[in-house]
Enzyme design. Sequence first.
Site, PDB file in Angstrom:
ATOM      1  CB  SER A  34     -75.682 -29.433  66.250  1.00  0.00           C
ATOM      2  OG  SER A  34     -76.037 -28.606  67.339  1.00  0.00           O
ATOM      3  CB  SER A 125     -73.062 -14.110  76.558  1.00  0.00           C
ATOM      4  OG  SER A 125     -71.735 -13.700  76.359  1.00  0.00           O
ATOM      5  CE1 TYR A 149     -73.405 -17.131  71.287  1.00  0.00           C
ATOM      6  CE2 TYR A 149     -71.871 -15.490  72.142  1.00  0.00           C
ATOM      7  CZ  TYR A 149     -72.690 -16.586  72.339  1.00  0.00           C
ATOM      8  OH  TYR A 149     -72.810 -17.127  73.606  1.00  0.00           O
ATOM      9  CE  LYS A 153     -76.212 -16.858  73.751  1.00  0.00           C
ATOM     10  NZ  LYS A 153     -77.062 -17.979  74.104  1.00  0.00           N
ATOM     11  CG  ASN A 199     -63.586 -19.682  73.298  1.00  0.00           C
ATOM     12  OD1 ASN A 199     -64.391 -20.459  72.811  1.00  0.00           O
ATOM     13  ND2 ASN A 199     -63.770 -18.376  73.284  1.00  0.00           N
ATOM     14  NE  ARG A 231     -61.980 -11.022  77.128  1.00  0.00           N
ATOM     15  CZ  ARG A 231     -61.186 -10.053  76.667  1.00  0.00           C
ATOM     16  NH1 ARG A 231     -60.529  -9.272  77.514  1.00  0.00           N
ATOM     17  NH2 ARG A 231     -61.032  -9.866  75.360  1.00  0.00           N
ATOM     18  N   PRO A 295     -58.840  -9.066  66.141  1.00  0.00           N
ATOM     19  CG  PRO A 295     -59.078  -9.016  63.825  1.00  0.00           C
ATOM     20  CD  PRO A 295     -58.478  -9.826  64.933  1.00  0.00           C
TER      21      PRO A 295
HETATM   22  P1  NAD Z   1     -72.212 -26.099  73.733  1.00  0.00           P
HETATM   23  O1  NAD Z   1     -72.135 -25.922  72.275  1.00  0.00           O
HETATM   24  O2  NAD Z   1     -71.252 -27.000  74.401  1.00  0.00           O
HETATM   25  O3  NAD Z   1     -73.690 -26.561  74.151  1.00  0.00           O
HETATM   26  C1  NAD Z   1     -74.825 -26.215  73.413  1.00  0.00           C
HETATM   27  C2  NAD Z   1     -75.603 -27.482  73.138  1.00  0.00           C
HETATM   28  O4  NAD Z   1     -76.786 -27.174  72.430  1.00  0.00           O
HETATM   29  C3  NAD Z   1     -74.826 -28.496  72.293  1.00  0.00           C
HETATM   30  O5  NAD Z   1     -74.860 -29.753  72.942  1.00  0.00           O
HETATM   31  C4  NAD Z   1     -75.597 -28.547  70.961  1.00  0.00           C
HETATM   32  O6  NAD Z   1     -75.554 -29.837  70.400  1.00  0.00           O
HETATM   33  C5  NAD Z   1     -76.970 -28.121  71.392  1.00  0.00           C
HETATM   34  N1  NAD Z   1     -77.800 -27.457  70.380  1.00  0.00           N
HETATM   35  C6  NAD Z   1     -77.482 -26.380  69.616  1.00  0.00           C
HETATM   36  N2  NAD Z   1     -78.547 -26.040  68.845  1.00  0.00           N
HETATM   37  C7  NAD Z   1     -79.550 -26.879  69.162  1.00  0.00           C
HETATM   38  C8  NAD Z   1     -80.898 -27.039  68.733  1.00  0.00           C
HETATM   39  N3  NAD Z   1     -81.431 -26.240  67.813  1.00  0.00           N
HETATM   40  N4  NAD Z   1     -81.642 -28.031  69.284  1.00  0.00           N
HETATM   41  C9  NAD Z   1     -81.129 -28.866  70.208  1.00  0.00           C
HETATM   42  N5  NAD Z   1     -79.873 -28.766  70.653  1.00  0.00           N
HETATM   43  C10 NAD Z   1     -79.086 -27.783  70.141  1.00  0.00           C
HETATM   44  O7  NAD Z   1     -72.158 -24.634  74.381  1.00  0.00           O
HETATM   45  P2  NAD Z   1     -71.989 -24.206  75.905  1.00  0.00           P
HETATM   46  O8  NAD Z   1     -70.639 -23.626  76.067  1.00  0.00           O
HETATM   47  O9  NAD Z   1     -72.436 -25.288  76.795  1.00  0.00           O
HETATM   48  O10 NAD Z   1     -73.017 -22.989  75.942  1.00  0.00           O
HETATM   49  C11 NAD Z   1     -74.360 -23.161  76.380  1.00  0.00           C
HETATM   50  C12 NAD Z   1     -75.084 -21.843  76.206  1.00  0.00           C
HETATM   51  O11 NAD Z   1     -74.400 -20.835  76.948  1.00  0.00           O
HETATM   52  C13 NAD Z   1     -75.111 -21.339  74.755  1.00  0.00           C
HETATM   53  O12 NAD Z   1     -76.372 -20.735  74.545  1.00  0.00           O
HETATM   54  C14 NAD Z   1     -74.013 -20.317  74.715  1.00  0.00           C
HETATM   55  O13 NAD Z   1     -74.254 -19.332  73.746  1.00  0.00           O
HETATM   56  C15 NAD Z   1     -74.093 -19.735  76.113  1.00  0.00           C
HETATM   57  N6  NAD Z   1     -72.824 -19.127  76.561  1.00  0.00           N
HETATM   58  C16 NAD Z   1     -71.683 -19.859  76.523  1.00  0.00           C
HETATM   59  C17 NAD Z   1     -70.477 -19.275  76.926  1.00  0.00           C
HETATM   60  C18 NAD Z   1     -69.184 -20.051  76.858  1.00  0.00           C
HETATM   61  O14 NAD Z   1     -68.123 -19.422  76.913  1.00  0.00           O
HETATM   62  N7  NAD Z   1     -69.201 -21.362  76.766  1.00  0.00           N
HETATM   63  C19 NAD Z   1     -70.457 -17.951  77.384  1.00  0.00           C
HETATM   64  C20 NAD Z   1     -71.659 -17.243  77.430  1.00  0.00           C
HETATM   65  C21 NAD Z   1     -72.849 -17.844  77.010  1.00  0.00           C
HETATM   66  N1  UDP Z   2     -56.650 -15.355  73.642  1.00  0.00           N
HETATM   67  C1  UDP Z   2     -55.332 -15.502  73.233  1.00  0.00           C
HETATM   68  N2  UDP Z   2     -55.020 -16.559  72.422  1.00  0.00           N
HETATM   69  C2  UDP Z   2     -55.943 -17.473  72.004  1.00  0.00           C
HETATM   70  C3  UDP Z   2     -57.282 -17.319  72.436  1.00  0.00           C
HETATM   71  C4  UDP Z   2     -57.596 -16.239  73.241  1.00  0.00           C
HETATM   72  O1  UDP Z   2     -54.470 -14.697  73.592  1.00  0.00           O
HETATM   73  O2  UDP Z   2     -55.599 -18.403  71.259  1.00  0.00           O
HETATM   74  C5  UDP Z   2     -56.998 -14.232  74.535  1.00  0.00           C
HETATM   75  C6  UDP Z   2     -58.036 -13.276  73.964  1.00  0.00           C
HETATM   76  O3  UDP Z   2     -57.387 -12.279  73.190  1.00  0.00           O
HETATM   77  C7  UDP Z   2     -58.694 -12.734  75.240  1.00  0.00           C
HETATM   78  C8  UDP Z   2     -58.621 -13.917  76.206  1.00  0.00           C
HETATM   79  O4  UDP Z   2     -57.596 -14.778  75.701  1.00  0.00           O
HETATM   80  O5  UDP Z   2     -57.913 -11.678  75.787  1.00  0.00           O
HETATM   81  C9  UDP Z   2     -59.930 -14.701  76.302  1.00  0.00           C
HETATM   82  O6  UDP Z   2     -60.338 -15.056  75.002  1.00  0.00           O
HETATM   83  P1  UDP Z   2     -61.533 -16.089  74.747  1.00  0.00           P
HETATM   84  O7  UDP Z   2     -61.698 -16.233  73.270  1.00  0.00           O
HETATM   85  O8  UDP Z   2     -61.309 -17.334  75.541  1.00  0.00           O
HETATM   86  O9  UDP Z   2     -62.800 -15.360  75.410  1.00  0.00           O
HETATM   87  P2  UDP Z   2     -63.518 -13.974  75.027  1.00  0.00           P
HETATM   88  O10 UDP Z   2     -62.738 -13.306  73.957  1.00  0.00           O
HETATM   89  O11 UDP Z   2     -64.866 -14.387  74.620  1.00  0.00           O
HETATM   90  O12 UDP Z   2     -63.523 -13.192  76.305  1.00  0.00           O
END
Ligand code: NAD
Ligand code: UDP
Length: 338
Positions: A34, A125, A149, A153, A199, A231, A295
Amino acid sequence: MKILLTGGLGYIGSHTAVELINSGYDVVIVDDLSNSKIEVLDAINEITGVKPKFYQIDVCDKQELVKVFEENSNIFAVIHFAGFKAVGESVKQPLKYYRNNMDSTFTLLEVMEKFNVNNFIFSSSATVYAVSEVMPIDESFPLGASNPYGRTKLFNENVLIDYQKANPDFNVILLRYFNPIGAHESGLLGEDPNGIPNNLMPYICKVAVGELDHLNIFGNDYKTKDGTGVRDYIHVVDLAVGHVKALDKLVNNKNYGLGIFNLGTGIGYSVLDIVNTFNKVNSNLVKYEFAERRPGDIDKMYASPKKAEEELGFKATRNLEDMCKSSYEYQKNHKEKK
Ligand code: NAD
Ligand code: UDP
């Protein structure tokens, strides 16, 4: 030793698959694609020389998940990455998020129980922490997510803690990621979200390759050293290594119980630090403008990485230059392939 990765073709899961394979683990992946592409499996193969067994299924589909466990006896642990992760979308479509992010865990736990699989690592997270004036944030800080979201978590953490309490043979490690960025040094794995990224680093990369005109920096009047948000950015390969360390802990401690760890570096960088470092290492590609605060954003957030260092032996080693260079390399490489 066999490890099941849900969401293993996603950004963090795919990097973790590589580190696990390189550490000698046998990786099985389930992903419904997905938010990922099947080509990631080939990239894992190209990097490691091993093509993990792959099932394209929804983790919430219990019948299909049971088949995976039937076909793969002796799974030692599950690392549960699968889930939706876009904060903004979760505000607009909360049910979609609660359904997928909660149901996937319930289904996994039920199927794991049936097959006597007792080790679980969960992708949590830093968003589970309540807003705090005090930094760095350690694992004992008050919790309180501020959007759907984040609440998925937090609820998942509570479900897993309750389940572990009721089942002392079950071991669970909750990993609270700070801000993962960067890409694999091969340039074959990384993050490339569809559409306009939310992001910071994916946005910067799209500006750098000319797909977007400039970066909007959300706010320059925060109480930080240069007014922009701070961050704790961690290289995704370091983050992946953190999972291997957590897994090693479970392998070596049969009755581990519950562990909760931050995965971060302990260093706070501002948005301007990121842009300036990106431009320094990749020769000045990113223009920016200051814009309104976004926001829900807070001024600063960074981890205490101490507990993971002391108890898991995990310490991030890659610096901000590595993160900026590898992100851009992947974006370029990936753009050429598209
Ligand atoms: P991602 O979207 O790249 O990876 C998630 C994967 O899960 C995707 O490949 C998607 O296809 C799959 N997926 C989603 N729902 C599914 C389902 N029901 N069954 C099977 N597959 C499914 O995201 P990521 O950045 O690799 O994040 C991985 C995990 O880490 C997530 O749970 C996310 O919430 C958590 N996380 C990510 C971040 C970040 O900044 N990337 C930060 C904190 C926590
Ligand atoms: N940010 C920004 N411009 C963007 C995206 C993010 O200035 O287009 C800033 C955001 O305000 C934060 C930092 O970058 O201070 C990290 O944001 P991100 O969305 O990557 O992570 P999170 O908010 O989850 O920490």
